[in-house]
Design a protein around this motif. Sequence first.
Motif, PDB file in Angstrom:
ATOM      1  N   PHE A  26      76.974  25.954  13.531  1.00 18.28           N
ATOM      2  CA  PHE A  26      77.485  26.621  12.336  1.00 18.28           C
ATOM      3  C   PHE A  26      78.750  27.396  12.684  1.00 18.28           C
ATOM      4  CE2 PHE A  26      77.559  29.532   8.712  1.00 18.28           C
ATOM      5  CZ  PHE A  26      77.239  28.662   7.674  1.00 18.28           C
ATOM      6  N   LYS A  27      79.848  27.047  12.046  1.00 17.62           N
ATOM      7  CA  LYS A  27      81.153  27.613  12.407  1.00 17.62           C
ATOM      8  C   LYS A  27      81.768  28.446  11.276  1.00 17.62           C
ATOM      9  CE  LYS A  27      80.649  25.364  16.210  1.00 17.62           C
ATOM     10  NZ  LYS A  27      80.123  26.101  17.371  1.00 17.62           N
ATOM     11  N   LYS A  28      81.058  28.596  10.190  1.00 21.28           N
ATOM     12  CA  LYS A  28      81.562  29.381   9.065  1.00 21.28           C
ATOM     13  C   LYS A  28      81.052  30.820   9.175  1.00 21.28           C
ATOM     14  CE  LYS A  28      81.876  25.333   6.078  1.00 21.28           C
ATOM     15  NZ  LYS A  28      81.553  24.704   4.775  1.00 21.28           N
ATOM     16  N   PRO A  29      81.642  31.758   8.425  1.00 16.36           N
ATOM     17  CA  PRO A  29      81.181  33.147   8.487  1.00 16.36           C
ATOM     18  C   PRO A  29      79.712  33.273   8.122  1.00 16.36           C
ATOM     19  CG  PRO A  29      83.281  33.009   7.345  1.00 16.36           C
ATOM     20  CD  PRO A  29      82.801  31.599   7.517  1.00 16.36           C
ATOM     21  N   LEU A  30      78.958  34.010   8.928  1.00 17.00           N
ATOM     22  CA  LEU A  30      77.517  34.142   8.715  1.00 17.00           C
ATOM     23  C   LEU A  30      77.069  35.585   8.917  1.00 17.00           C
ATOM     24  CD1 LEU A  30      74.802  32.493   8.274  1.00 17.00           C
ATOM     25  CD2 LEU A  30      74.534  32.647  10.751  1.00 17.00           C
ATOM     26  N   GLY A  31      76.279  36.056   7.962  1.00 17.53           N
ATOM     27  CA  GLY A  31      75.602  37.336   8.110  1.00 17.53           C
ATOM     28  C   GLY A  31      74.107  37.112   8.042  1.00 17.53           C
ATOM     29  N   ILE A  32      73.334  38.116   8.463  1.00 21.50           N
ATOM     30  CA  ILE A  32      71.881  37.993   8.366  1.00 21.50           C
ATOM     31  C   ILE A  32      71.306  39.208   7.655  1.00 21.50           C
ATOM     32  CG2 ILE A  32      71.585  36.487  10.363  1.00 21.50           C
ATOM     33  CD1 ILE A  32      70.703  38.965  11.949  1.00 21.50           C
ATOM     34  N   LYS A  33      70.267  38.943   6.878  1.00 16.05           N
ATOM     35  CA  LYS A  33      69.549  40.007   6.168  1.00 16.05           C
ATOM     36  C   LYS A  33      68.319  40.377   6.988  1.00 16.05           C
ATOM     37  CE  LYS A  33      68.532  42.254   2.153  1.00 16.05           C
ATOM     38  NZ  LYS A  33      68.325  41.568   0.875  1.00 16.05           N
ATOM     39  N   LEU A  34      68.199  41.684   7.286  1.00 12.63           N
ATOM     40  CA  LEU A  34      67.126  42.157   8.154  1.00 12.63           C
ATOM     41  C   LEU A  34      66.130  43.026   7.396  1.00 12.63           C
ATOM     42  CD1 LEU A  34      69.050  43.193  11.390  1.00 12.63           C
ATOM     43  CD2 LEU A  34      67.734  41.094  10.994  1.00 12.63           C
ATOM     44  N   PRO A  35      64.896  43.036   7.864  1.00 11.42           N
ATOM     45  CA  PRO A  35      63.918  43.989   7.344  1.00 11.42           C
ATOM     46  C   PRO A  35      64.182  45.351   7.967  1.00 11.42           C
ATOM     47  CG  PRO A  35      62.949  42.821   9.169  1.00 11.42           C
ATOM     48  CD  PRO A  35      64.331  42.240   8.984  1.00 11.42           C
ATOM     49  N   PRO A  36      63.511  46.389   7.495  1.00 18.50           N
ATOM     50  CA  PRO A  36      63.665  47.696   8.136  1.00 18.50           C
ATOM     51  C   PRO A  36      62.942  47.748   9.474  1.00 18.50           C
ATOM     52  CG  PRO A  36      62.023  47.813   6.396  1.00 18.50           C
ATOM     53  CD  PRO A  36      62.631  46.456   6.310  1.00 18.50           C
ATOM     54  N   TYR A  37      63.543  48.469  10.405  1.00 22.40           N
ATOM     55  CA  TYR A  37      62.881  48.773  11.672  1.00 22.40           C
ATOM     56  C   TYR A  37      62.602  50.271  11.705  1.00 22.40           C
ATOM     57  CZ  TYR A  37      64.495  44.119  12.903  1.00 22.40           C
ATOM     58  OH  TYR A  37      64.714  42.771  12.908  1.00 22.40           O
ATOM     59  N   PHE A  38      61.605  50.656  12.484  1.00 22.36           N
ATOM     60  CA  PHE A  38      61.122  52.035  12.435  1.00 22.36           C
ATOM     61  C   PHE A  38      61.041  52.693  13.808  1.00 22.36           C
ATOM     62  CE2 PHE A  38      59.333  49.556   8.950  1.00 22.36           C
ATOM     63  CZ  PHE A  38      59.709  50.317   7.858  1.00 22.36           C
ATOM     64  N   ASP A  39      61.559  52.034  14.824  1.00 26.10           N
ATOM     65  CA  ASP A  39      61.433  52.542  16.181  1.00 26.10           C
ATOM     66  C   ASP A  39      62.758  52.362  16.908  1.00 26.10           C
ATOM     67  OD1 ASP A  39      60.729  52.443  19.143  1.00 26.10           O
ATOM     68  OD2 ASP A  39      58.787  52.982  18.281  1.00 26.10           O
ATOM     69  N   PHE A  40      63.190  53.358  17.651  1.00 18.41           N
ATOM     70  CA  PHE A  40      64.450  53.256  18.375  1.00 18.41           C
ATOM     71  C   PHE A  40      64.457  52.061  19.326  1.00 18.41           C
ATOM     72  CE2 PHE A  40      67.173  57.281  18.231  1.00 18.41           C
ATOM     73  CZ  PHE A  40      66.808  57.547  16.919  1.00 18.41           C
TER      74      PHE A  40
ATOM     75  N   ILE B   4      60.841  47.354   2.075  1.00 17.95           N
ATOM     76  CA  ILE B   4      59.807  47.723   3.042  1.00 17.95           C
ATOM     77  C   ILE B   4      58.550  46.936   2.699  1.00 17.95           C
ATOM     78  CG2 ILE B   4      58.360  49.586   3.929  1.00 17.95           C
ATOM     79  CD1 ILE B   4      60.630  51.512   3.435  1.00 17.95           C
ATOM     80  N   GLY B   5      58.135  46.085   3.600  1.00 16.14           N
ATOM     81  CA  GLY B   5      57.079  45.126   3.293  1.00 16.14           C
ATOM     82  C   GLY B   5      55.696  45.737   3.146  1.00 16.14           C
TER      83      GLY B   5
END
Length: 314
Positions: A160-174, A198-199
């Motif tokens: 994949f060579k086109k611009p790509l972003g990702i959608k993330l869930p929340p994290y709760f720990d450093f 928040i799932g």
Amino acid sequence: MTVSLATKFLDYTYENPFMNASGVHCMTTKDLDELATSEAGAFITKSATTSLREGNPEPRYFSVPLGSINSMGLPNKGIDYYLSYVLERQRKFPDEGPIFFSVAGMSVEENLKLLKIIQESDFKGITELNLSCPNVPGKPQVAYDFELTKEILEKVFSFFKKPLGIKLPPYFDFAHFDIMADILNQFPLSYVNSINSIGNGLYVDIDKESVVIKPKNGFGGIGGEYVKPTALANVRAFYTRLNKNIKIFGTGGITTGKDAFEHLLCGATMLQIGTELQKDGISVFDRVQKELIEIMEEKGYETIDEFRGKLASI
């Protein structure tokens, strides 16, 4: 003093940083047309799967005083439906800002298949890979499996060579912020979108002594005002950990210009509105922009870049 909300992302300058969150007001071409002509600076399509999905049984969305709970189950009209729309829009409006296109496969293989379709198409916009859908029964969130996330991204960027972003869930720990940032920094991502809902929250109707949505015995993703502190924490955590060429999109709890200012102060580049868009409709973009401009005027800021990411510690 003239205040500008102009926001540069990749090679394009958007009039403002506001977008819809994928999943809200973007199911049909009519929805997308309304977004395209709204006051939003950009818009994103519904997360697409290979084929049409009806999603989970209704009721699957419920508005509550401080936000929403939903277990939609990725209802969408399939990748061909949305791809034909964006390709036609590109042709008709070549000077319009790049469109964001969301995909969310039900497996690693489907994610790769969807991205290959986009790679081989004439789509010139920006793709968002949703690794955080929390509402499909029997399927865990990919982005909580760090090894699998890395495996997917290695396979994705092999072709994949086109611009790509990702959608993330929340994290709760450093520790989880650190681990995920270390993985993401190994890839040429355009952006990270934090957060998805928040799932597996639960809302109770005390009068009926019942849950309020049908799927998963009432468990669903929580959005709206409830999630803003968590969203801000994730935006800030990734802004301070990721390479500066990976931008942060702030999503979660944006109902006012003040909320938008806070996301930007924490480091967000673009801002996505979900629950409040669902409640108020596309007029929300005009209102929140005006409120943000008022705050910037009061503080003496002419541009967002003057304060983006400059959250002070004490």
